[in-house]
Design a protein around this motif. Structure first.
Motif, short mmCIF file in Angstrom:
data_model
loop_
_atom_site.label_atom_id
_atom_site.label_comp_id
_atom_site.label_asym_id
_atom_site.label_seq_id
_atom_site.Cartn_x
_atom_site.Cartn_y
_atom_site.Cartn_z
N THR A 26 0.85 -1.20 0.00
CA THR A 26 0.00 0.00 0.00
C THR A 26 0.88 1.25 0.00
O THR A 26 1.88 1.32 0.71
N CYS A 27 0.51 2.20 -0.82
CA CYS A 27 1.40 3.32 -1.10
C CYS A 27 0.59 4.63 -1.09
O CYS A 27 -0.34 4.80 -1.88
N TYR A 28 0.98 5.55 -0.22
CA TYR A 28 0.24 6.80 -0.09
C TYR A 28 0.65 7.83 -1.14
O TYR A 28 1.82 7.99 -1.44
N ASN A 73 4.48 7.23 -2.04
CA ASN A 73 4.96 7.32 -3.42
C ASN A 73 6.09 8.34 -3.47
O ASN A 73 7.19 8.05 -3.95
N ASN A 294 3.52 4.32 -12.91
CA ASN A 294 2.63 4.89 -11.91
C ASN A 294 1.50 5.61 -12.67
O ASN A 294 1.68 6.71 -13.13
N ALA A 350 -2.17 2.49 -4.99
CA ALA A 350 -2.03 3.92 -4.69
C ALA A 350 -3.12 4.69 -5.41
O ALA A 350 -3.71 4.18 -6.37
#
Ligand code: B12
Lengths: 375, 205
Positions: A26-28, A73, A294, A350
């Protein structure tokens, strides 16, 4: 010394890029999302680096207390948008409380500071000549100096706050490829016409600018915070430009920047707005398991995974409108469906592009919860 | 006459300009030249809808069409033939994205419509004033920001308040718009590309 959780999470970033992660990561991302939820005026959030860093950190911690946020991120340094972004697109940034209402988001404003003759000047005299001429038109140089001083004095201290909160970042560096810089500086419509009428000149100007872009980018990576850099793809999206333009003027610059990162043992994160389906297989040209795409919800990730296999990690791509206006169930369905279809390996969940300012907090939580709970 | 439309559809800028000049020198009817170029624009729009052309190609064709228009202008002097009708067009309040709007403008114009462009970040009153002045039966709103849906809504309301709603059809378009936005704002239809704007306007006239 960072504690164990930080180290585990930093390792998970590496594992994900190597397709060795055991669960989805999980990536903010959400440069403007924290303000409203934390009850901070956008004006203060956008203009004051101290408030910006604290508010962002508290917001992410609040999510992390409910469900794990494995990483960011992009690292957070509180740099004001109107000081950090003008170089990326040679554009002015209008700010809340200054040109805009107190609670509005900062806005990029293309002002067309470059003329057609500037390509010649760049080719003959170098990019700095043009850059130094236009920069004072885009921001207040004294204010910029204050921002730079603030970063010098507080950068390390702020970075440590995120280490202490066990929040490693994938990226700390940033690159806007020459194509994007010129496009913003000319304004998109004029620049696209230039691409048809005088491609030779643009190609030469890009060649001249590229070494400086590489150098600036490498200088912006801080390996203590995040070992990667964005390589931006905004106006160069496959959906926006014809293959001729893309092959000649967009991709070579992006590829050279990414290759320079990889040669220096950094991660290359292609930050891709809009739809890149047409050219997705070109990312196979990068060395295997060194880069990330991304995306923002518009690129077809099912197709991307099929074509890229375990060559390139994927970071994305919960669409901004869903985070802003969707229900938690819709967000969860989106995330579950994505992981079902492309698998957890090599995947960072994200927000697509950036979580917008009006993202609902419960949707941010739902996004990460769904990813962390995926069986 | 050489195939001007094909040159336009193939984005051959220099060739097209030369050929148009030659036709003019030879005394070809400028209305015929314009028609041929309009056919070229339709072909471009179709290629775009089919995924063979991209946004930059649309913009380039628009630029070419505009330049041809400028060359023909002094020769046309009111001879352009029958207009299909008037359309008021603009980007809604709070939104300054104009690339899509300008493409819609070019496609409508080359499709034979009279277009009144009120620009970007246009207030509801600006649209209403243009509708009153022109008597146009179609209002076309461009919107690229999810945060500006309410500007569409406010514009629709302003048209209602001005007592024009039953004479004016409202169509919307731009990046994030879809059927749900039509429902939310009370507009009449949504188009997903510049070519569809022409189709929908024809249906509504
Ligand atoms: C170029 C661009 C800009 C330029 C605009 C330049 C200009 N002169 O227009 C600049 C830099 C100024 C800009 C600013 C901003 N932008 Co902007 N921008 C873009 C970008 C890269 C391309 C948009 C574009 O021109 N697309 C091409 C055109 C042709 O597409 P289109 O408009 O959808 O039009 C087509 C169809 O929709 C249709 N159509 C259009 N209008 C109509 C109308 C009718 C009636 C019909 C039938 C059809 C129709 O026809 C067209 C051709 O087929 C997009 C991202 C992207 N890659 O799409 C972001 C994007 C639209 N921007 C975005 C944002 C957030 C902003 C800013 C708020 C960013 C900021 N913080 O500064 C500001 C807002 C400024 C403002 N107040 O409007 C977001 C919007 C998110 C959202 N959904 O709300 C996007 C999606 C980027 C992103 N992923 O975050 N932007």
């Amino acid at each position: 010394m960072a504690n164990q959780l930080y180290q585990d999470r930093a390792q998970k970033i590496k594992d994900t890029i190597n397709f060795e992660n055991k669960s989805v990561t999980t990536c903010y991302m959400g440069q403007a999302a924290p303000a409203a939820h934390m009850g901070v005026k956008m004006k203060d959030f956008a203009m004051n680096p101290v408030i910006n860093v604290k508010t962002t950190l508290d917001y992410i911690k609040e999510i992390d207390a409910i469900t794990s946020v494995d990483c960011l991120n992009m690292s957070v340094n509180g740099m004001r948008s109107d000081h950090g972004l003008p170089m990326a697109w040679l554009s002015k940034i209008k700010m809340p409380g200054r040109e805009l209402p107190d609670d509005s988001l900062w806005q990029v404003e293309e002002t067309g500071v470059l003329n057609q003759e500037d390509y010649d000047i760049i080719i003959e005299q170098g990019y700095d000549v043009v850059f130094n001429r236009v920069l004072p038109q885009l921001l207040d140089l004294n204010e910029l100096q204050e921002s730079v001083d603030y970063q010098q004095q507080n950068g390390q201290k702020n970075a440590q706050l995120f280490v202490d909160a066990n929040l490693p970042a994938v990226n700390s560096g940033f690159a806007s490829p020459p194509f994007e810089v010129l496009c913003g500086g000319r304004s998109m419509s004029k620049f696209f016409m230039d691409c048809y009428k005088i491609p030779d000149k643009i190609e030469k100007a890009i060649e001249v600018m590229l070494p400086g872009s590489v150098q600036g980018m490498l200088g912006s990576v801080n390996t203590n915070i995040g070992n990667g850099s964005w390589v931006g793809g905004w106006r160069g999206a496959s959906a926006l430009v014809s293959p001729k333009i893309w092959n000649r003027l967009v991709w070579p610059g992006m590829k050279a920047l990414a290759q320079a990162l990889i040669d220096n043992d950094h991660i290359a994160t292609f930050h891709l707005d809009q739809n890149w389906d047409r050219d997705i297989e070109r990312f196979l040209e990068m060395p295997a398991q060194k880069s990330i795409i991304n995306t923002d919800g518009m690129t077809d990730l099912r197709k991307a995974r099929k074509i890229l296999g375990e060559h390139t990690a994927i970071m994305g791509d919960v669409p901004a409108p869903l985070l802003a206006t969707g229900t938690t169930q819709e967000v969860k369905d989106y995330v579950n469906c994505l992981i079902d279809d492309i698998g957890p390996k090599g995947l960072f969940i994200a927000p697509g592009c950036d979580a917008p300012a009006n993202s609902k907090f419960e949707n941010m939580v739902a996004m990460f919860e769904a990813a962390n709970n995926w069986k | 006459m050489v195939k001007l439309g094909e040159m336009l559809a193939n984005l051959e800028m220099d060739e097209l300009m030369e050929a148009v000049q030659k036709e003019l020198d030879q005394g070809t009817d400028p209305v015929e030249i314009l028609k041929d170029c309009e056919a070229g624009m339709v072909a471009v729009g179709e290629k775009f809808s089919a995924g063979d052309y991209f946004v930059s190609d649309l913009m380039m064709s628009g630029e070419m069409f505009k330049e041809v228009g400028e060359m023909l202008e002094p020769h046309l002097a009111g001879k352009t033939g029958e207009s299909l009708g008037k359309v008021v067009l603009g980007t809604v309040e709070g939104d300054i994205h104009d690339i899509g709007k300008d493409l819609v403008y070019i496609m409508l114009k080359s499709g034979g419509f009279d277009v009144i462009d009120v620009g970007v970040d246009a207030k509801p009153e600006a649209f209403v004033d243009a509708l009153k002045e022109s008597g146009a039966p179609v209002l076309a709103l461009s919107c690229l920001l999810t945060t500006c849906y309410d500007s569409i809504l406010n514009t629709v309301k302003a048209v209602e308040a001005a007592g024009l709603r039953d004479q004016v059809k409202i169509i919307i378009g731009g990046g994030p718009t879809d059927e749900s936005v039509v429902t939310y704002t009370g507009a009449d239809a949504v188009g997903d590309d510049a070519q569809s704007a022409v189709r929908i306007c024809k249906e509504m006239m």
